[in-house]
Scaffold this active site. Structure first.
Site, PDB file in Angstrom:
ATOM      1  N   MET A 115       1.965  54.088 -23.282  1.00  0.00           N
ATOM      2  CA  MET A 115       1.791  52.637 -23.303  1.00  0.00           C
ATOM      3  C   MET A 115       0.363  52.209 -23.656  1.00  0.00           C
ATOM      4  SD  MET A 115       4.864  52.049 -22.901  1.00  0.00           S
ATOM      5  CE  MET A 115       5.609  50.574 -22.306  1.00  0.00           C
ATOM      6  N   ARG A 116      -0.298  52.940 -24.532  1.00  0.00           N
ATOM      7  CA  ARG A 116      -1.624  52.552 -25.016  1.00  0.00           C
ATOM      8  C   ARG A 116      -1.593  52.470 -26.532  1.00  0.00           C
ATOM      9  NH1 ARG A 116      -4.583  50.551 -21.299  1.00  0.00           N
ATOM     10  NH2 ARG A 116      -6.430  50.937 -22.563  1.00  0.00           N
TER      11      ARG A 116
ATOM     12  N   GLY B 285      -1.427  49.237 -36.166  1.00  0.00           N
ATOM     13  CA  GLY B 285      -0.832  48.037 -35.585  1.00  0.00           C
ATOM     14  C   GLY B 285       0.007  48.398 -34.363  1.00  0.00           C
TER      15      GLY B 285
ATOM     16  N   ASP C  19       0.852  53.584 -37.112  1.00  0.00           N
ATOM     17  CA  ASP C  19      -0.376  53.138 -37.783  1.00  0.00           C
ATOM     18  C   ASP C  19      -1.183  52.326 -36.775  1.00  0.00           C
ATOM     19  OD1 ASP C  19       0.751  50.630 -37.652  1.00  0.00           O
ATOM     20  OD2 ASP C  19       1.164  50.465 -39.797  1.00  0.00           O
TER      21      ASP C  19
ATOM     22  N   GLY D  97       9.123  59.918 -18.499  1.00  0.00           N
ATOM     23  CA  GLY D  97       9.177  61.130 -19.317  1.00  0.00           C
ATOM     24  C   GLY D  97      10.566  61.613 -19.686  1.00  0.00           C
TER      25      GLY D  97
ATOM     26  N   ASP E 279       3.401  48.971 -33.148  1.00  0.00           N
ATOM     27  CA  ASP E 279       4.792  49.251 -33.569  1.00  0.00           C
ATOM     28  C   ASP E 279       5.070  48.797 -35.005  1.00  0.00           C
ATOM     29  OD1 ASP E 279       5.316  50.237 -30.935  1.00  0.00           O
ATOM     30  OD2 ASP E 279       5.599  48.188 -30.249  1.00  0.00           O
TER      31      ASP E 279
ATOM     32  N   HIS F 251      10.376  53.565 -30.025  1.00  0.00           N
ATOM     33  CA  HIS F 251      10.261  52.205 -29.491  1.00  0.00           C
ATOM     34  C   HIS F 251      11.671  51.672 -29.201  1.00  0.00           C
ATOM     35  CE1 HIS F 251       8.514  48.287 -28.783  1.00  0.00           C
ATOM     36  NE2 HIS F 251       9.466  47.762 -29.528  1.00  0.00           N
TER      37      HIS F 251
ATOM     38  N   ASN G 233       6.278  57.591 -32.956  1.00  0.00           N
ATOM     39  CA  ASN G 233       6.509  56.830 -31.726  1.00  0.00           C
ATOM     40  C   ASN G 233       7.986  56.491 -31.623  1.00  0.00           C
ATOM     41  OD1 ASN G 233       5.862  55.140 -29.411  1.00  0.00           O
ATOM     42  ND2 ASN G 233       6.086  53.362 -30.755  1.00  0.00           N
TER      43      ASN G 233
ATOM     44  N   ASN H  55      12.145  60.924 -22.469  1.00  0.00           N
ATOM     45  CA  ASN H  55      12.078  61.351 -23.872  1.00  0.00           C
ATOM     46  C   ASN H  55      11.402  62.723 -23.992  1.00  0.00           C
ATOM     47  OD1 ASN H  55      13.183  59.356 -25.943  1.00  0.00           O
ATOM     48  ND2 ASN H  55      12.085  57.997 -24.535  1.00  0.00           N
TER      49      ASN H  55
END
Ligand code: GAR
Length: 220
Positions: A92-93, A145, A143, A14, A147, A111, A109, A16
């Protein structure tokens, strides 16, 4: 410009999330954390939220028979809390359309790689194993996909000859905190726009007055 009403999904330490909480506390970001949800119990991210007085709960994906029903539970909790924008901060889902359709182009997100290179898990180790000289991080719209959504902003981090996975990850993480809070500030200022394209090409992102590129570290 309205205050951003945030929901933050987490799975781990956590940091971020902490960067967002700190930016709100020092008033460099006009936002409210309406709800933090972790899919794992006992993680540091929940402690960070609680310490900052932000509502937090655990919704374990293991309690649901499939991804859409897990996602439906997340959507219901976030909506009930008044969330308008969702931040995946070390979550992580992979989210299904059940979730994404509930917050269309309102999910971002962070990454730890310069996408589209190194999507998925342990991007920092992937970058090191590949031998790239410039690594970094990306903040993008989510979206369906892994990343793959439209890129909002990226920060570059030089790879050192003696780098380890953890050393590189730590330097990238510092830039993630800056990039994520900066993008949220741009969003709160209504400066981030999705530019649809014709002829089936990818939609791109335009940021008023910014390029979205952060050259964080001098490459050694
Ligand atoms: C961060 O490096 C984030 O980019 C990464 O997990 C870490 C979470 O750290 N996320 C992913 O790899 C998602 N694909 P944090 O819990 O301290 O913010």
């Amino acid at each position: 410009m309205a205050t951003l009403e945030l929901g933050i999904l987490v799975s781990g330490s956590g940091t971020n999330l902490q960067a967002i909480l700190d930016a709100i506390a020092d008033r460099s970001l006009d936002a409210r954390v309406r709800l933090v949800i972790s899919n794992r119990a006992g993680v540091q991210a929940i402690e960070r939220a609680t310490r900052a007085g932000a509502p937090a709960s655990v919704v374990s994906h293991k309690s649901f028979p499939d991804r859409p029903s897990f996602d439906r539970a997340l959507v219901d909790a976030l909506r009930a809390a008044g969330v308008q924008w969702v931040v995946l901060a070390g979550f992580m889902r992979v989210l299904t359309p059940t979730f994404l359709d509930a917050f269309p182009m309102r999910v971002i997100n962070v990454h730890p790689a310069l996408l589209p290179a190194f999507p998925g898990v342990d991007a920092q180790a992937q970058a090191l194993a590949y031998g790239v000289r410039v690594a970094g991080c990306t903040v993008h719209f989510v979206d369906s996909g892994t990343d793959t959504g439209p890129i909002i902003a990226q920060a570059a981090v030089g790879v050192r000859d003696d780098d380890t996975r953890d050393a590189l990850a730590a330097r990238i993480l510092v830039q993630e905190h800056k990039l994520l809070t900066t993008v949220l500030r741009w969003i709160s200022e209504d400066r981030v726009h999705l530019v649809p394209s014709g002829d089936g090409a990818r939609a791109r992102v335009r940021i008023d007055g910014e390029s979205g590129a952060l050259f964080a570290e001098q490459v050694p």
